[in-house]
Write an enzyme that holds these catalytic residues in place. Sequence first.
Site, PDB file in Angstrom:
ATOM      1  N   ASP A  34      20.561  34.707  -2.452  1.00 45.12           N
ATOM      2  CA  ASP A  34      21.843  34.009  -2.310  1.00 45.12           C
ATOM      3  C   ASP A  34      22.579  34.125  -3.650  1.00 45.12           C
ATOM      4  O   ASP A  34      22.144  34.842  -4.554  1.00 45.12           O
ATOM      5  CB  ASP A  34      21.635  32.558  -1.833  1.00 45.12           C
ATOM      6  CG  ASP A  34      21.139  31.632  -2.939  1.00 45.12           C
ATOM      7  OD1 ASP A  34      20.766  32.127  -4.028  1.00 45.12           O
ATOM      8  OD2 ASP A  34      21.121  30.409  -2.714  1.00 45.12           O
ATOM      9  N   CYS A  37      16.610  32.836  -4.902  1.00 49.56           N
ATOM     10  CA  CYS A  37      17.734  31.905  -4.884  1.00 49.56           C
ATOM     11  C   CYS A  37      17.713  31.168  -6.218  1.00 49.56           C
ATOM     12  O   CYS A  37      17.056  31.622  -7.155  1.00 49.56           O
ATOM     13  CB  CYS A  37      17.691  30.982  -3.667  1.00 49.56           C
ATOM     14  SG  CYS A  37      16.321  29.812  -3.613  1.00 49.56           S
ATOM     15  N   THR A  41      16.358  28.289  -7.281  1.00 45.94           N
ATOM     16  CA  THR A  41      15.002  27.857  -7.649  1.00 45.94           C
ATOM     17  C   THR A  41      13.922  28.721  -7.022  1.00 45.94           C
ATOM     18  O   THR A  41      12.762  28.646  -7.435  1.00 45.94           O
ATOM     19  CB  THR A  41      14.758  26.426  -7.153  1.00 45.94           C
ATOM     20  OG1 THR A  41      14.938  26.423  -5.720  1.00 45.94           O
ATOM     21  CG2 THR A  41      15.717  25.433  -7.802  1.00 45.94           C
ATOM     22  N   HIS A  50      -5.586  36.590  -3.244  1.00 48.28           N
ATOM     23  CA  HIS A  50      -6.150  35.630  -2.293  1.00 48.28           C
ATOM     24  C   HIS A  50      -5.322  35.458  -1.024  1.00 48.28           C
ATOM     25  O   HIS A  50      -5.880  35.185   0.028  1.00 48.28           O
ATOM     26  CB  HIS A  50      -6.315  34.253  -2.959  1.00 48.28           C
ATOM     27  CG  HIS A  50      -7.450  34.204  -3.932  1.00 48.28           C
ATOM     28  ND1 HIS A  50      -7.964  33.019  -4.428  1.00 48.28           N
ATOM     29  CD2 HIS A  50      -8.170  35.206  -4.519  1.00 48.28           C
ATOM     30  CE1 HIS A  50      -8.969  33.286  -5.262  1.00 48.28           C
ATOM     31  NE2 HIS A  50      -9.098  34.611  -5.344  1.00 48.28           N
ATOM     32  N   HIS A  92     -11.309  35.958   1.750  1.00 47.13           N
ATOM     33  CA  HIS A  92      -9.900  35.574   1.856  1.00 47.13           C
ATOM     34  C   HIS A  92      -9.259  36.085   3.143  1.00 47.13           C
ATOM     35  O   HIS A  92      -8.255  35.554   3.603  1.00 47.13           O
ATOM     36  CB  HIS A  92      -9.129  36.093   0.648  1.00 47.13           C
ATOM     37  CG  HIS A  92      -9.723  35.648  -0.646  1.00 47.13           C
ATOM     38  ND1 HIS A  92      -9.766  34.317  -1.010  1.00 47.13           N
ATOM     39  CD2 HIS A  92     -10.353  36.340  -1.629  1.00 47.13           C
ATOM     40  CE1 HIS A  92     -10.379  34.209  -2.183  1.00 47.13           C
ATOM     41  NE2 HIS A  92     -10.743  35.418  -2.571  1.00 47.13           N
TER      42      HIS A  92
HETATM   43  C1  RB5 Z   1      22.334  26.997  -4.223  1.00 46.32           C
HETATM   44  O1  RB5 Z   1      23.172  26.166  -4.940  1.00 46.32           O
HETATM   45  C2  RB5 Z   1      20.901  26.552  -4.388  1.00 46.32           C
HETATM   46  O2  RB5 Z   1      20.683  25.370  -3.705  1.00 46.32           O
HETATM   47  C3  RB5 Z   1      19.953  27.644  -3.875  1.00 46.32           C
HETATM   48  O3  RB5 Z   1      20.169  28.810  -4.610  1.00 46.32           O
HETATM   49  C4  RB5 Z   1      18.470  27.361  -4.005  1.00 46.32           C
HETATM   50  O4  RB5 Z   1      18.128  26.939  -5.292  1.00 46.32           O
HETATM   51  C5  RB5 Z   1      17.897  26.516  -2.950  1.00 46.32           C
HETATM   52  O5  RB5 Z   1      16.668  26.268  -2.885  1.00 46.32           O
END
Ligand code: RB5
Length: 143
Positions: free
Chosen positions: A8, A65, A67, A98, A133
């Site tokens: 994203d 994304c 995080t 694993h 595993h």
């Molecule tokens: C987008 O702002 C953010 O929420 C997305 O990139 C991600 O971190 C979601 O888990």
Amino acid sequence: MKIALAADHGGFELKEKVKSYLQTNGHDVIDLGCHTDESTDYPEYGKVCGEAVMQGNAERGIVICGTGIGISIAANKVKGIRCALCTSLIMAEMSRKHNNSNIIALGGRILEHDVALSIVEVWLNTEFEGGRHQRRVDLLDRM
Ligand code: RB5
């Protein structure tokens, strides 16, 4: 290796770096977007990457994304996907040894980008250990 990449807007910048790292190292990249840093929705990108792997269009996938959390959840909704959110080299290594991870998720806003590239390198170069595993991975795939 043929690798599907998707991100994203929060992962766009790192995706571009991962793409050029992979291409420089001789991999075949399928870039599933996004293609700008304009706001978009991570569930769509996790899903298309998962589908690309499960349909055999790519051997493995990398999703990114902000995080790594949201897009990893999305990818794991696709049956057969074992997407591992990794923030360290040891997580990347163990997710292959694993868990036989077929997708890795990265956080473009929380990882130093050179660390992210090292995580990708370890992940690509580590084999699944099988053995004890395998039974656990089979259990996952039957869920
Ligand atoms: C987008 O702002 C953010 O929420 C997305 O990139 C991600 O971190 C979601 O888990």
